[in-house]
Write a protein that holds these residues in place. Structure first.
Motif, PDB file in Angstrom:
ATOM      1  N   THR A   1      -6.410  18.099  21.498  1.00 51.33           N
ATOM      2  CA  THR A   1      -5.547  16.921  21.568  1.00 51.33           C
ATOM      3  C   THR A   1      -6.332  15.741  22.136  1.00 51.33           C
ATOM      4  O   THR A   1      -6.787  15.789  23.285  1.00 51.33           O
ATOM      5  CB  THR A   1      -4.317  17.187  22.447  1.00 51.33           C
ATOM      6  N   GLU A   2      -6.487  14.703  21.337  1.00 51.14           N
ATOM      7  CA  GLU A   2      -7.173  13.509  21.812  1.00 51.14           C
ATOM      8  C   GLU A   2      -6.154  12.426  22.130  1.00 51.14           C
ATOM      9  O   GLU A   2      -5.525  11.869  21.227  1.00 51.14           O
ATOM     10  CB  GLU A   2      -8.176  12.982  20.785  1.00 51.14           C
ATOM     11  N   ALA A   3      -5.971  12.159  23.400  1.00 52.55           N
ATOM     12  CA  ALA A   3      -5.175  11.009  23.827  1.00 52.55           C
ATOM     13  C   ALA A   3      -6.121   9.810  23.794  1.00 52.55           C
ATOM     14  O   ALA A   3      -6.994   9.667  24.651  1.00 52.55           O
ATOM     15  CB  ALA A   3      -4.608  11.235  25.221  1.00 52.55           C
ATOM     16  N   PHE A   4      -5.959   8.937  22.796  1.00 53.55           N
ATOM     17  CA  PHE A   4      -6.921   7.867  22.558  1.00 53.55           C
ATOM     18  C   PHE A   4      -6.647   6.692  23.499  1.00 53.55           C
ATOM     19  O   PHE A   4      -6.174   5.634  23.101  1.00 53.55           O
ATOM     20  CB  PHE A   4      -6.862   7.425  21.101  1.00 53.55           C
ATOM     21  N   GLY A   5      -6.942   6.955  24.763  1.00 48.31           N
ATOM     22  CA  GLY A   5      -6.739   5.974  25.815  1.00 48.31           C
ATOM     23  C   GLY A   5      -7.456   6.439  27.068  1.00 48.31           C
ATOM     24  O   GLY A   5      -8.346   7.302  27.008  1.00 48.31           O
ATOM     25  N   PRO A   6      -7.064   5.919  28.239  1.00 46.64           N
ATOM     26  CA  PRO A   6      -7.790   6.232  29.486  1.00 46.64           C
ATOM     27  C   PRO A   6      -7.398   7.592  30.061  1.00 46.64           C
ATOM     28  O   PRO A   6      -6.872   7.683  31.176  1.00 46.64           O
ATOM     29  CB  PRO A   6      -7.384   5.074  30.395  1.00 46.64           C
ATOM     30  N   VAL A   7      -7.655   8.645  29.312  1.00 48.07           N
ATOM     31  CA  VAL A   7      -7.219   9.992  29.678  1.00 48.07           C
ATOM     32  C   VAL A   7      -8.393  10.954  29.551  1.00 48.07           C
ATOM     33  O   VAL A   7      -9.094  10.963  28.527  1.00 48.07           O
ATOM     34  CB  VAL A   7      -6.070  10.472  28.763  1.00 48.07           C
ATOM     35  N   SER A   8      -8.603  11.771  30.591  1.00 49.14           N
ATOM     36  CA  SER A   8      -9.666  12.771  30.533  1.00 49.14           C
ATOM     37  C   SER A   8      -9.269  13.955  31.412  1.00 49.14           C
ATOM     38  O   SER A   8      -8.446  13.826  32.319  1.00 49.14           O
ATOM     39  CB  SER A   8     -10.996  12.179  31.013  1.00 49.14           C
ATOM     40  N   THR A   9      -9.884  15.117  31.124  1.00 52.52           N
ATOM     41  CA  THR A   9      -9.514  16.358  31.797  1.00 52.52           C
ATOM     42  C   THR A   9     -10.734  17.033  32.395  1.00 52.52           C
ATOM     43  O   THR A   9     -11.743  17.234  31.704  1.00 52.52           O
ATOM     44  CB  THR A   9      -8.840  17.331  30.816  1.00 52.52           C
ATOM     45  N   VAL A  10     -10.642  17.383  33.680  1.00 51.10           N
ATOM     46  CA  VAL A  10     -11.698  18.112  34.377  1.00 51.10           C
ATOM     47  C   VAL A  10     -11.469  19.607  34.199  1.00 51.10           C
ATOM     48  O   VAL A  10     -10.334  20.085  34.303  1.00 51.10           O
ATOM     49  CB  VAL A  10     -11.709  17.770  35.877  1.00 51.10           C
ATOM     50  N   MET A  11     -12.540  20.342  33.954  1.00 48.52           N
ATOM     51  CA  MET A  11     -12.456  21.804  33.868  1.00 48.52           C
ATOM     52  C   MET A  11     -13.741  22.408  34.421  1.00 48.52           C
ATOM     53  O   MET A  11     -14.817  21.805  34.324  1.00 48.52           O
ATOM     54  CB  MET A  11     -12.185  22.251  32.437  1.00 48.52           C
ATOM     55  N   GLY A  12     -13.642  23.583  35.007  1.00 50.07           N
ATOM     56  CA  GLY A  12     -14.786  24.208  35.645  1.00 50.07           C
ATOM     57  C   GLY A  12     -15.453  25.256  34.771  1.00 50.07           C
ATOM     58  O   GLY A  12     -14.816  25.860  33.907  1.00 50.07           O
ATOM     59  N   TYR A  13     -16.768  25.465  34.998  1.00 52.25           N
ATOM     60  CA  TYR A  13     -17.496  26.530  34.290  1.00 52.25           C
ATOM     61  C   TYR A  13     -18.169  27.461  35.288  1.00 52.25           C
ATOM     62  O   TYR A  13     -18.518  27.079  36.396  1.00 52.25           O
ATOM     63  CB  TYR A  13     -18.487  25.936  33.294  1.00 52.25           C
ATOM     64  N   ARG A  14     -18.346  28.718  34.836  1.00 57.23           N
ATOM     65  CA  ARG A  14     -18.953  29.748  35.683  1.00 57.23           C
ATOM     66  C   ARG A  14     -20.468  29.644  35.683  1.00 57.23           C
ATOM     67  O   ARG A  14     -21.118  29.766  36.710  1.00 57.23           O
ATOM     68  CB  ARG A  14     -18.525  31.135  35.195  1.00 57.23           C
ATOM     69  N   ASP A  15     -21.043  29.495  34.487  1.00 57.17           N
ATOM     70  CA  ASP A  15     -22.491  29.360  34.329  1.00 57.17           C
ATOM     71  C   ASP A  15     -22.727  28.464  33.126  1.00 57.17           C
ATOM     72  O   ASP A  15     -21.778  28.032  32.442  1.00 57.17           O
ATOM     73  CB  ASP A  15     -23.165  30.727  34.170  1.00 57.17           C
ATOM     74  N   LEU A  16     -23.985  28.178  32.837  1.00 54.19           N
ATOM     75  CA  LEU A  16     -24.285  27.194  31.794  1.00 54.19           C
ATOM     76  C   LEU A  16     -23.854  27.675  30.415  1.00 54.19           C
ATOM     77  O   LEU A  16     -23.404  26.860  29.583  1.00 54.19           O
ATOM     78  CB  LEU A  16     -25.777  26.858  31.820  1.00 54.19           C
ATOM     79  N   ASP A  17     -23.989  28.959  30.131  1.00 56.77           N
ATOM     80  CA  ASP A  17     -23.501  29.476  28.847  1.00 56.77           C
ATOM     81  C   ASP A  17     -22.002  29.236  28.704  1.00 56.77           C
ATOM     82  O   ASP A  17     -21.516  28.906  27.609  1.00 56.77           O
ATOM     83  CB  ASP A  17     -23.803  30.973  28.717  1.00 56.77           C
ATOM     84  N   HIS A  18     -21.280  29.411  29.795  1.00 54.84           N
ATOM     85  CA  HIS A  18     -19.835  29.159  29.770  1.00 54.84           C
ATOM     86  C   HIS A  18     -19.570  27.678  29.505  1.00 54.84           C
ATOM     87  O   HIS A  18     -18.660  27.317  28.731  1.00 54.84           O
ATOM     88  CB  HIS A  18     -19.216  29.593  31.100  1.00 54.84           C
ATOM     89  N   ALA A  19     -20.353  26.779  30.111  1.00 51.21           N
ATOM     90  CA  ALA A  19     -20.184  25.345  29.889  1.00 51.21           C
ATOM     91  C   ALA A  19     -20.379  24.992  28.415  1.00 51.21           C
ATOM     92  O   ALA A  19     -19.623  24.196  27.835  1.00 51.21           O
ATOM     93  CB  ALA A  19     -21.172  24.567  30.756  1.00 51.21           C
ATOM     94  N   VAL A  20     -21.396  25.600  27.812  1.00 53.38           N
ATOM     95  CA  VAL A  20     -21.657  25.348  26.396  1.00 53.38           C
ATOM     96  C   VAL A  20     -20.494  25.841  25.541  1.00 53.38           C
ATOM     97  O   VAL A  20     -20.064  25.166  24.591  1.00 53.38           O
ATOM     98  CB  VAL A  20     -22.981  26.015  25.977  1.00 53.38           C
ATOM     99  N   GLU A  21     -19.953  27.008  25.855  1.00 48.43           N
ATOM    100  CA  GLU A  21     -18.833  27.543  25.096  1.00 48.43           C
ATOM    101  C   GLU A  21     -17.606  26.641  25.208  1.00 48.43           C
ATOM    102  O   GLU A  21     -16.880  26.429  24.231  1.00 48.43           O
ATOM    103  CB  GLU A  21     -18.501  28.963  25.564  1.00 48.43           C
ATOM    104  N   ILE A  22     -17.367  26.090  26.398  1.00 49.85           N
ATOM    105  CA  ILE A  22     -16.248  25.158  26.566  1.00 49.85           C
ATOM    106  C   ILE A  22     -16.465  23.915  25.703  1.00 49.85           C
ATOM    107  O   ILE A  22     -15.551  23.438  25.020  1.00 49.85           O
ATOM    108  CB  ILE A  22     -16.081  24.778  28.053  1.00 49.85           C
TER     109      ILE A  22
END
Length: 676
Positions: free
Chosen positions: A401-422
């Motif tokens: 879902t792209e809210a085309f405005g001043p909206v963003s979401t923070v999310m955490g990753y366990r390791d770098l491979d997890h970050a890439v998968e996200i």
């Protein structure tokens, strides 16, 4: 307040709004400021005008002619950009937003103008790639060429960049030699109309090269053929609707799309609070959330941070966002203006609610925020809204879902491979960024996520002062992305120009390929020079003009003197036994650079003349060693000529060194600047 009438420019005439016209409201006040659209436009006459008038006029020009045209257009817009600034405020954009849009668009034109002069020939044919020898003796060759399509480019642009969005498509289109019909989004088309008027009033463009539609295209897409191109920027749903058009599918009309994109930014595991990279990350994310009120196709929608740093990111980002002054974009202190319309505001709120079903809003209350100098209830104002998704692996809406405005979401990753998968869960985006000072982190992200992104932006303390930012597409590099981002590649220098050209494989003899490409091909007919070619001016030299030199013997004394003089005492030149143990040499051999020096001595005309400078050589190859007692001679041929300015041009010479048995020992291309 008078209502502006936004006209279309069709087949050489300005046509006022008519049946089907839409009202356009100010993003600041909500009041109607303009009317645009005319469902009675004769779209067939527009297509005919472009194909029959604009296309031939542009194709009669060389790439350099068209590049000069782009430069002149850019200069004219630059001289009149204050008018574009003034009219753009009603889109909700601030002065700094205008500079992204207007100055960025003009700068893009200048880049394409420069690349057209430097990387393309002063000719009508662009050679794509190297020659292919298709026969054993070299009498049958192949070469790919690109020539302009004989149709029209229909540009359908988004509301957020009414100037840059047009110019980043228009520059490569015109450079290719193809006319354009520009259709901007109606909400901000009044800015595009002014830019088009400025360009047309300059009399720089040939007739038929540029037309403009305010409002809808009618059935124009139903009338396109295999020589036409559609270049679209907007939502994935609209892109799907357009590219599914029966005529577009049946005629294989080229469709270049840049659409929805849930871009991500990854904070590297090394970028802890207190490091320059952490501070840079917060600055980049904040800027991407607030520039153009978040209405950028490249804005950061997903903020991916190490799980241990999520709270620190939320705290630092919230603190920075809290300092953002929201208000009338005409006020000097305003840092974020309004969205383009109240309709867009409602769409963003609806999309934010979907994201909110999986994530907690940790900053920004759309029901309670301050607006300076304007009525928040009438204008299309929203605060920056930051969400936190605690479970990015099970969530779905935050990844689609792209809210085309001043909206963003923070999310955490366990390791770098997890970050890439996200990051990959966005199913293709225009850009992903990684803020890290660790090259290994950058490499892992590039390899792991590259297939899902059109651009990967890496920044750290070293490059931060010169970097252009996560959200800034550059005309030198492709702008597009796979999957939900549309699968397109706009800009990218000459790569973008090729979207509007046909690549054709040419096969034939060296003479045929030389004639088509206006570039001498080895094996083609040589023209005997009437005088030493270095005594002839740029305009006098002919492609294929050739000088054959006398021979010169290479002696052991030459080899030893060169070694002593230069300090190059590599064993192949000095130790006969060691050289013979090498599979490439029969014994001691001459230095390659000694041969080049002797070659220059054989073909150079020493007296003052039209050759102004030797600027380098390309494609040097040494094919056969030369031993003491061998002799060399040189063939020097005019391969290609490129004007650089009114005083001189670049001559590319094909140079071949042969030995006493007529075997090639070296080959290269010499570049000189020659006076006209």
């Amino acid at each position: 307040m008078s209502i502006r009438q936004i006209s279309s420019f069709a087949a050489g005439e300005w046509i006022a709004p008519g049946a089907g016209a839409r009202a356009i409201a100010s993003a600041i006040t909500g009041e109607v400021i303009a009317s645009a659209g005319n469902s009675a436009l004769d779209v067939q006459s527009m297509l005919d005008h472009a194909r029959d008038v604009g296309g031939p006029a542009l194709r009669a020009m060389t790439f350099h002619d068209r590049a000069r045209m782009l430069k002149a257009l850019g200069q004219h817009l630059n001289a009149n950009k204050q008018a574009l600034y003034d009219i753009s405020f009603d889109t909700g954009a601030t002065q700094s937003d205008h500079m992204i849009d207007i100055d960025g668009g003009i700068g893009t034109m200048f880049v394409f103008a420069s690349k057209g002069r430097r990387e393309m020939p002063d000719d009508h044919v662009f050679l794509d790639g190297e020659l292919e020898q298709l026969g054993r003796t070299g009498t049958f060759m192949g070469q790919h060429i690109c020539t302009p399509l004989h149709g029209v480019a229909v540009h359908i642009n988004a509301f957020n960049f009414p100037v840059w969005g047009m110019l980043e498509k228009l520059a490569p289109t015109l450079l290719a030699g193809v006319p354009a019909i520009v259709k901007p989004a109606t909400n901000s088309c009044y800015v595009t109309e002014l830019a088009v008027k400025l360009m047309l009033e300059s009399s720089i463009l040939p007739e038929g090269a540029l037309q403009f539609v305010s409002g809808g295209l009618g059935d124009m897409l139903d009338r396109l053929g295999m020589q036409d191109v559609v270049s679209f920027t907007g939502s994935a749903d609209t892109a799907l609707l357009l590219r599914s058009n029966k005529t577009i599918l049946e005629n294989s009309v080229r469709f270049v799309a840049e659409q929805d994109s849930l871009n991500a930014s990854i904070l590297g595991p090394d970028a802890e609070p207190g490091t320059p990279e952490f501070d840079l990350f917060i600055k980049e994310v904040s800027r991407e959330m607030t520039a153009k009120a978040g209405q950028k196709c490249t804005a950061i929608r997903r903020i991916i941070a190490p799980q241990a740093q999520v709270d620190a990111v939320i705290e630092a980002l919230s603190e920075r966002l809290a300092k953002t002054v929201i208000g009338d974009p005409r006020l000097e202190g305003t840092r974020m203006g309004a969205l383009v319309s109240n309709g867009q505001k409602q769409d963003v709120l609806a999309k934010a609610a979907l994201i909110g079903s999986e994530a907690e809003r940790v900053f920004g209350d759309p029901e309670n925020f301050e607006v300076v100098g304007a009525d928040a209830g009438k204008g299309a104002f929203l605060p920056p809204m930051l969400f936190h998704c605690a479970n990015p692996d099970t969530a779905q809406r935050v990844h689609d879902t792209e809210a085309f405005g001043p909206v963003s979401t923070v999310m955490g990753y366990r390791d770098l491979d997890h970050a890439v998968e996200i990051a990959k869960r966005g199913q293709g985006s225009l850009v992903a960024s990684v803020i890290t000072h660790d090259p290994a982190v950058a490499r892992q992200v590039a390899i792991g996520a590259g297939a899902y992104h059109g651009r990967i932006y890496i920044n750290d303390r070293v490059s931060m002062k010169e970097s252009t930012g996560h959200g800034s597409p550059l005309p030198h590099l492709v702008h597009g992305g796979p999957g939900r981002a549309g699968g397109g590649e706009e800009m990218g220098g000459v790569r973008g120009v090729k979207h509007y050209m046909q690549r054709t494989a040419i096969q034939g003899s060296p003479d045929m390929l030389s004639a088509i490409g206006n570039r001498w091909v080895p094996g083609a007919t040589e023209i005997e020079a009437p005088a030493h070619p270095f005594t002839r001016k740029f305009g006098e030299l002919r492609i294929g003009e050739t000088l054959h030199t006398a021979a010169r013997e290479v002696t052991m004394a030459d080899i030893e003197h060169f070694a002593e003089f230069t300090g190059d005492t590599f064993y192949a030149h000095m130790d006969d036994g060691a050289a013979k143990r090498n599979p490439f040499f029969p014994g001691r051999v001459a230095h390659g650079y000694l041969l080049l020096s002797f070659a220059a001595g054989l073909f150079v005309e020493p007296n003052e003349g039209p050759v102004l400078a030797n600027t380098g050589l390309d494609s040097l190859r040494f094919m056969k060693p030369v031993s003491a007692g061998d002799s060399i001679r040189v063939r020097l041929t005019v391969k290609h000529k490129t004007p650089r300015n009114d005083e001189y041009g670049e001559v590319r010479w094909h140079v071949t060194l042969t030995n006493q048995d007529s075997e090639k020992v070296a080959e290269y291309e010499l570049l000189t600047m020659n006076a006209f």
